[in-house]
Design an enzyme around this catalytic site. Structure first.
Site, short mmCIF file in Angstrom:
data_model
loop_
_atom_site.label_atom_id
_atom_site.label_comp_id
_atom_site.label_asym_id
_atom_site.label_seq_id
_atom_site.Cartn_x
_atom_site.Cartn_y
_atom_site.Cartn_z
CB SER A 95 -0.99 -0.05 1.12
OG SER A 95 -0.20 -0.04 2.56
CG HIS B 294 -0.79 4.36 4.37
ND1 HIS B 294 -1.99 3.94 4.61
CD2 HIS B 294 -0.05 3.25 3.70
CE1 HIS B 294 -2.28 2.63 4.50
NE2 HIS B 294 -1.14 2.14 3.82
CG ASP C 251 -3.80 6.26 6.55
OD1 ASP C 251 -2.42 6.22 6.64
OD2 ASP C 251 -4.37 5.69 5.62
#
Length: 404
Positions: free
Chosen positions: A37, A335, A332
């Site tokens: 991600s 990340h 967040d």
């Protein structure tokens, strides 16, 4: 008249970081991105998974809006693609990623992916690292073979081997494997054995990419997992501002073994170059002195709510979002922000990735004549010149003298 004895000292600084150089001077054909991600531009969008970010507020600052990136804007491969002059590298799963659109590279990264196929399987479908390599081998390589490959420098025809040999293979993976260990350590009681098994698997994967044509690799170490807002919330009592040191120690053990793996690959695979990017210390350089880089919030997520904005995660379009996003290290609870990715990638492009690997990404793709001028420590710091008129740059201009 007797010649006047003299000496001159000329300090010629050669900028080790190369920040004065233009990215356009870097000759790279393409970039192929593998990862999770931290690098996913939207490959998970059509999968049945909890791990996809194709909804606002993700992408709130990205020109295309919510694309699947877990970030407010650009992520690592985006920043590096721009520095290399390649632009944004398209997602493999995008239907338009075909034909001439793959000539600058392809991004295969998938959120929740790991070195191990089972890592974070609980989140649903994702493209594992093995599957990403298979996508490169079975779909991208045949398409590249059908293309007329032309060098971006000099417009000469290239063979596929030449094209791949001067492309960057970007690999940023392993966080989910370590997270999988942390949340399921009853299954893997021996951390050392688990990491050794991961490195054995990863060596096979990187050697497979080498066999497929990769020659220049950028291998990311792991950032300090204990400094994630969610880690501080869960592992530090009362969610103090300190990182969860026990998790950082695990990360350091992983990175030490990954460094050894990179050293082995550089030794064993002649003609290949594996750069190890010490993201752990690059990250701490920023968070230990945030004001130098324009940051004010180091451990608080921009998107979310509650303690450290991490009790309620950034999982819905209604999630609260900070206004001054460029001042936050974290977008967040897991990340980084576009601003933080930018700082880290610039360190990898211009700076010293690790003392034992003096090249940075820019130097890796500079012409050989430039590389030959760099010392094994990454470039000469200075040159001191002593001599007579054969070397004088003008030091005698203010002197009354006959000859030198």
């Amino acid at each position: 008249m007797e010649a006047l004895a003299w000496f001159v000292v000329v300090l010629l600084m050669i900028n080790r970081r190369g920040e004065a150089s233009s990215p356009s001077s870097v000759a790279v054909e393409a970039m192929f991105v593998f990862g999770d991600s931290l690098s996913d531009p939207g490959n998970n969008n059509d999968l049945v998974t909890l791990s996809k970010g194709n909804y606002l507020p993700h992408g709130i600052d990205f020109p295309g809006g919510a694309t699947g990136r877990f970030c407010n804007g650009l992520i690592g491969p985006d920043h590096l693609g721009n520095l290399l002059g390649l632009g944004l590298i398209p997602a493999f799963q995008n239907p338009n990623t075909q034909g001439s659109n793959i000539l600058n590279g392809v991004n295969y990264a998938s959120s929740a992916a790991g070195i191990f196929n089972e890592s974070l399987a609980i989140l649903g479908e994702r493209w594992t690292f093995d599957q990403q390599i298979e996508q490169f081998a079975t779909k991208t390589l045949p398409e590249l073979k059908s293309q007329a490959l032309r060098s971006k420098e000099g417009s000469k025809d290239l063979t596929l081997d030449e094209f791949l040999g001067n492309s960057l293979f970007y690999s940023n993976i392993g966080s989910n494997d370590l997270i999988n260990y942390i949340v399921a350590n009853y299954k893997y009681p021996d951390l050392s054995a688990y990491i050794d098994l991961a490195m054995t698997q990863h060596r096979r994967q990187l050697m497979e990419l080498h066999q497929l044509g990769g020659r220049k690799f950028l291998i990311f170490g792991l950032a300090p997992i204990g400094c994630l807002p969610i880690a501080i919330l869960l592992f530090n009592k009362n969610a103090t501002a300190d990182c969860a040191e026990q998790l950082n120690q695990i990360t350091l053990r992983w990175n030490a073994k990954l460094t050894e793996l990179v050293q082995q690959l550089n030794h064993d695979l002649e003609g290949a170059y594996f750069l190890y990017f010490d993201v752990y210390n690059a990250f701490l350089r920023v968070t230990n002195n945030p004001s130098r880089y324009g940051f004010k919030q180091v451990h608080v997520a921009c998107c979310g709510a509650g303690l450290l904005n991490s009790e309620f995660l950034c999982l819905t379009p209604k999630a609260p979002v900070c206004l001054n996003r460029s001042e936050y290290v974290f977008w967040d609870s897991f990340h980084a922000t576009e601003a933080m990715y930018g700082v880290l990638i610039r360190q990898g492009f211009y700076g010293t990735l690790q003392d034992t690997y003096p090249k940075n990404v820019q130097q890796l793709f500079q012409p050989k004549c430039r590389e030959a001028s760099l010392s094994s420590s990454g470039g000469a710091e200075a040159m001191f010149v002593f001599g007579d008129s054969l070397s004088d740059p003008g030091n005698n201009n203010a002197l009354m003298m006959g000859y030198g």
